[in-house]
Design a protein around this motif. Structure first.
Motif, PDB file in Angstrom:
ATOM      1  N   LYS A  66       0.657  -0.750  -0.280  1.00  0.00           N
ATOM      2  CA  LYS A  66      -0.154  -0.108   0.272  1.00  0.00           C
ATOM      3  C   LYS A  66       0.393   0.962   0.069  1.00  0.00           C
ATOM      4  N   SER A  67       1.820   1.370   0.889  1.00  0.00           N
ATOM      5  CA  SER A  67       2.764   2.477   0.676  1.00  0.00           C
ATOM      6  C   SER A  67       3.651   3.014  -1.115  1.00  0.00           C
ATOM      7  N   ALA A  68       3.432   2.369  -1.997  1.00  0.00           N
ATOM      8  CA  ALA A  68       3.724   2.607  -2.933  1.00  0.00           C
ATOM      9  C   ALA A  68       2.568   3.339  -3.720  1.00  0.00           C
ATOM     10  N   ARG A  69       1.399   2.763  -3.097  1.00  0.00           N
ATOM     11  CA  ARG A  69      -0.149   3.049  -3.942  1.00  0.00           C
ATOM     12  C   ARG A  69      -0.320   4.612  -3.454  1.00  0.00           C
ATOM     13  N   ARG A  70      -0.114   4.759  -2.056  1.00  0.00           N
ATOM     14  CA  ARG A  70      -0.229   5.927  -1.265  1.00  0.00           C
ATOM     15  C   ARG A  70       0.734   7.365  -1.685  1.00  0.00           C
ATOM     16  N   CYS A  71       2.249   6.422  -1.956  1.00  0.00           N
ATOM     17  CA  CYS A  71       3.194   7.544  -2.693  1.00  0.00           C
ATOM     18  C   CYS A  71       3.051   8.094  -4.071  1.00  0.00           C
ATOM     19  N   ARG A  72       2.051   7.478  -5.149  1.00  0.00           N
ATOM     20  CA  ARG A  72       1.565   7.699  -5.630  1.00  0.00           C
ATOM     21  C   ARG A  72       0.094   8.655  -5.698  1.00  0.00           C
ATOM     22  N   ASP A  73      -0.491   8.798  -5.052  1.00  0.00           N
ATOM     23  CA  ASP A  73      -1.350   9.204  -4.939  1.00  0.00           C
ATOM     24  C   ASP A  73      -1.053  10.351  -4.278  1.00  0.00           C
TER      25      ASP A  73
END
Length: 87
Positions: A66-73
């Motif tokens: 989920k960290s990659a998704r949060r960073c992208r968002d």
């Protein structure tokens, strides 16, 4: 190794039949290209189960981080607000 022996035999057959050196060279180059492409295609089919397995593993584990998704968002939101402010 089989491909190399085929090319040598092919070149010898052309020499024996009296084809010119330029014709022999062109025929060997074209034969090499065709056999290299066929070898790569054969290797692809041989490795296809492993490629599918790696793709399935990546597909399964991609949703767990989920960290990659949060960073992208976060980056997307920051760039969108930056573009709004600096128009």
């Amino acid at each position: 190794m089989t491909e190399l022996l085929f090319l040598v035999g092919f070149a010898l057959a052309l020499i024996v039949t009296g084809v010119s050196a330029i014709g022999i060279f062109a025929a060997v180059v074209v034969g090499f290209v065709i056999m290299a492409l066929a070898g790569m295609l054969g290797l692809l089919f041989k490795m296809l189960p492993w490629i599918i397995l790696i793709g399935a593993i990546i597909w399964l584990f991609r949703g767990k981080d989920k960290s990659a998704r949060r960073c992208r968002d976060y980056c997307y939101d920051r760039s969108r607000t930056y573009r709004r402010k600096h128009r």
